[in-house]
Design a protein around this motif. Structure first.
Motif, PDB file in Angstrom:
ATOM      1  N   PHE A 115       0.834  -1.200   0.000  1.00 46.42           N
ATOM      2  CA  PHE A 115       0.000   0.000   0.000  1.00 46.42           C
ATOM      3  C   PHE A 115       0.872   1.256   0.000  1.00 46.42           C
ATOM      4  N   GLY A 116       0.249   2.356  -0.401  1.00 49.20           N
ATOM      5  CA  GLY A 116       0.980   3.600  -0.527  1.00 49.20           C
ATOM      6  C   GLY A 116       1.506   4.149   0.776  1.00 49.20           C
ATOM      7  N   ASN A 117       0.953   3.709   1.914  1.00 48.47           N
ATOM      8  CA  ASN A 117       1.422   4.199   3.208  1.00 48.47           C
ATOM      9  C   ASN A 117       2.653   3.452   3.702  1.00 48.47           C
ATOM     10  N   GLY A 118       3.201   2.533   2.893  1.00 48.92           N
ATOM     11  CA  GLY A 118       4.412   1.818   3.260  1.00 48.92           C
ATOM     12  C   GLY A 118       4.188   0.488   3.936  1.00 48.92           C
ATOM     13  N   GLN A 119       2.956  -0.005   3.988  1.00 51.03           N
ATOM     14  CA  GLN A 119       2.657  -1.277   4.644  1.00 51.03           C
ATOM     15  C   GLN A 119       2.536  -2.417   3.641  1.00 51.03           C
ATOM     16  N   ILE A 120       2.984  -3.602   4.077  1.00 48.46           N
ATOM     17  CA  ILE A 120       2.721  -4.861   3.375  1.00 48.46           C
ATOM     18  C   ILE A 120       1.765  -5.658   4.248  1.00 48.46           C
ATOM     19  N   GLN A 121       0.593  -5.960   3.717  1.00 50.93           N
ATOM     20  CA  GLN A 121      -0.398  -6.704   4.477  1.00 50.93           C
ATOM     21  C   GLN A 121      -0.605  -8.076   3.843  1.00 50.93           C
ATOM     22  N   SER A 122      -0.623  -9.102   4.692  1.00 47.06           N
ATOM     23  CA  SER A 122      -0.804 -10.487   4.260  1.00 47.06           C
ATOM     24  C   SER A 122      -2.072 -11.039   4.887  1.00 47.06           C
ATOM     25  N   LEU A 123      -2.894 -11.689   4.043  1.00 49.78           N
ATOM     26  CA  LEU A 123      -4.189 -12.180   4.515  1.00 49.78           C
ATOM     27  C   LEU A 123      -4.453 -13.557   3.928  1.00 49.78           C
ATOM     28  N   GLU A 124      -4.902 -14.479   4.789  1.00 52.98           N
ATOM     29  CA  GLU A 124      -5.271 -15.824   4.336  1.00 52.98           C
ATOM     30  C   GLU A 124      -6.526 -15.741   3.465  1.00 52.98           C
ATOM     31  N   LEU A 125      -6.487 -16.379   2.291  1.00 50.74           N
ATOM     32  CA  LEU A 125      -7.629 -16.326   1.381  1.00 50.74           C
ATOM     33  C   LEU A 125      -8.825 -17.092   1.923  1.00 50.74           C
ATOM     34  N   GLU A 126      -8.573 -18.128   2.699  1.00 45.65           N
ATOM     35  CA  GLU A 126      -9.659 -18.941   3.248  1.00 45.65           C
ATOM     36  C   GLU A 126     -10.080 -18.486   4.635  1.00 45.65           C
TER      37      GLU A 126
END
Length: 419
Positions: A115-126
């Motif tokens: 994201f543009g704010n400098g964060q990497i977010q990881s999310l389980e698809l299930e």
């Protein structure tokens, strides 16, 4: 080839390709240049009625090695996963906690978004809708996130200013940072060299990376050797503001805000080796096919193009009606059933657009003619009009007689002078 704004397809372009294009208005389009009947036909894969000012497509990436899943990010907190199978096209939406999306990746059934704010977010698809994503902070600003195609657990980020420069993370180690770049030494005035990594590309592996900048440089890093770049191209030429980059083999392809597309050889970075022509607007995205021979580009002049990387020939150009922001090129695997269905759908949509345009034009023309005829005076057969017509005819005959008499007098004077 001369510069042109028409839809063109080179006679020697016989490769079976299809394009997926994201636009500034939020529409997601599918084009099939491999079609012989409708190479410029466009199918919209997004719901146009649901688009708003934040629907601009800011990221496109393939979600698997087979390139059957496409990850789509917009200038909002929602990410779309488009799946293309033999059964058809399906879409799934995943929500995050930030916006806009500047890069997407998929690894071990996890969706990774930058994201543009400098964060990497990881999310389980299930995972359930209430689950919170895992957050990795890379800085306070990010321009792009790229995933390594050879080792999909490796991602790289980059942005503006020194604290947001090139960084590499390993998703297998819970997002551990394994590399961060170091800036060049200060210039001759002992001033810090400005840093702005606007785009990143992996050069055939996780260890060698290339970055381009809005400040006019292209750098190559080798994470196994040193933190500073091992090769660099820097230009002070006006307009060399690089926006996008893609790398394959020994070549790096870069696009600028002024519509210049150039290729660099990683073995000698003093100057570019190829220039690709045909652009009238800034280049927003580049993508290579699996063979590395065909280079697709999206431009703000509302055209998508395909160039031959070796000969620099413009093979394909199509007008997509909106500013193209992202593009993907894929090999068309099934050349029979799927291609025919796509072509038929494109033909139906084109026929529908043509019929709508015709009906709109016919209605507008009829209204114009009706208004014009209403304003015209009625022509009548009156005696005054007949008398006026008779006087006009007599007047014209008198003028003809005077002209003929004057011409004969001129001829007589010429004969007297000659004699």
């Amino acid at each position: 080839m001369k510069w042109t704004t028409a839809n063109i397809k080179h006679v020697n372009y016989t490769a079976k390709h299809e394009l997926y294009v994201g636009t500034h208005t939020g529409s997601f389009k599918h084009l099939v240049p491999a079609s012989d009947k409708t190479p410029y036909g466009q199918i919209n894969l997004s719901d146009l009625s649901a688009l708003d000012k934040d629907s601009r497509i800011t990221s496109l990436a393939f979600g698997n090695d087979d390139q059957t899943d496409i990850l789509l990010g917009r200038a909002k907190d929602a990410v779309e996963i488009h799946s293309f199978t033999e059964k058809g096209h399906s879409k799934k939406t995943v929500s995050f906690n930030a916006a806009p999306v500047v890069g997407l990746a998929r690894y071990n059934d996890k969706l990774i978004a930058g994201f543009g704010n400098g964060q990497i977010q990881s999310l389980e698809l299930e995972a359930s809708d209430e689950s919170e994503p895992v957050v990795i902070t890379t800085g306070d600003q990010m321009d792009h996130l790229r995933q390594c195609a050879q080792v999909r657990s490796i991602v790289a980020t980059g942005g503006k200013e020194r604290q947001n420069n090139l960084k590499v993370y390993d998703l297998n180690s819970d997002g551990k940072q394994i590399f961060t770049s170091k800036n060049l030494p200060n210039d001759y005035l002992q001033l810090e060299v400005p840093v702005w990594d606007s785009d990143i590309g992996f050069v055939d592996g996780p260890s060698v990376l290339a970055t381009c900048s809005r400040t006019g440089y292209v750098r190559i890093y080798d994470t196994r050797k040193q933190r500073r770049p091992v090769a660099c191209f820097a230009s002070e030429e006006h307009g060399m503001s690089f926006t996008t980059l893609v790398a394959k083999g020994n070549f790096i392809y870069t696009g600028t805000t002024m519509g210049a597309l150039k290729a660099f050889d990683t073995r000698r970075m003093k100057t570019h080796v190829h220039t690709y022509k045909g652009f009238t607007g800034g280049i927003s995205d580049l993508h290579l096919d699996t063979s590395g021979r065909f280079l697709s580009s999206a431009s703000l002049d509302r055209y998508v193009r395909i160039h031959d990387c070796e000969t620099t020939v413009l093979l394909y150009q199509c007008y997509v009606k909106s500013k193209a922001t992202k593009i993907l090129i894929r090999q068309f695997e099934s050349d029979s059933v799927a291609l025919e269905e796509t072509v038929e759908a494109a033909e139906l949509q084109m026929d529908r657009n043509v019929s709508e345009n015709k009906s709109a034009n016919t209605t507008s023309v009829d209204n114009e003619y009706e208004d014009m005829f209403d304003q015209m005076p009625t022509v009548g057969d009156s005696d005054n009009e007949s008398e006026e017509e008779t006087s006009v005819i007599k007047h014209s005959k008198a003028n003809l007689k005077r002209r003929s008499l004057g011409q004969s007098l001129k001829n007589k004077k010429k004969k007297v002078v000659n004699s």
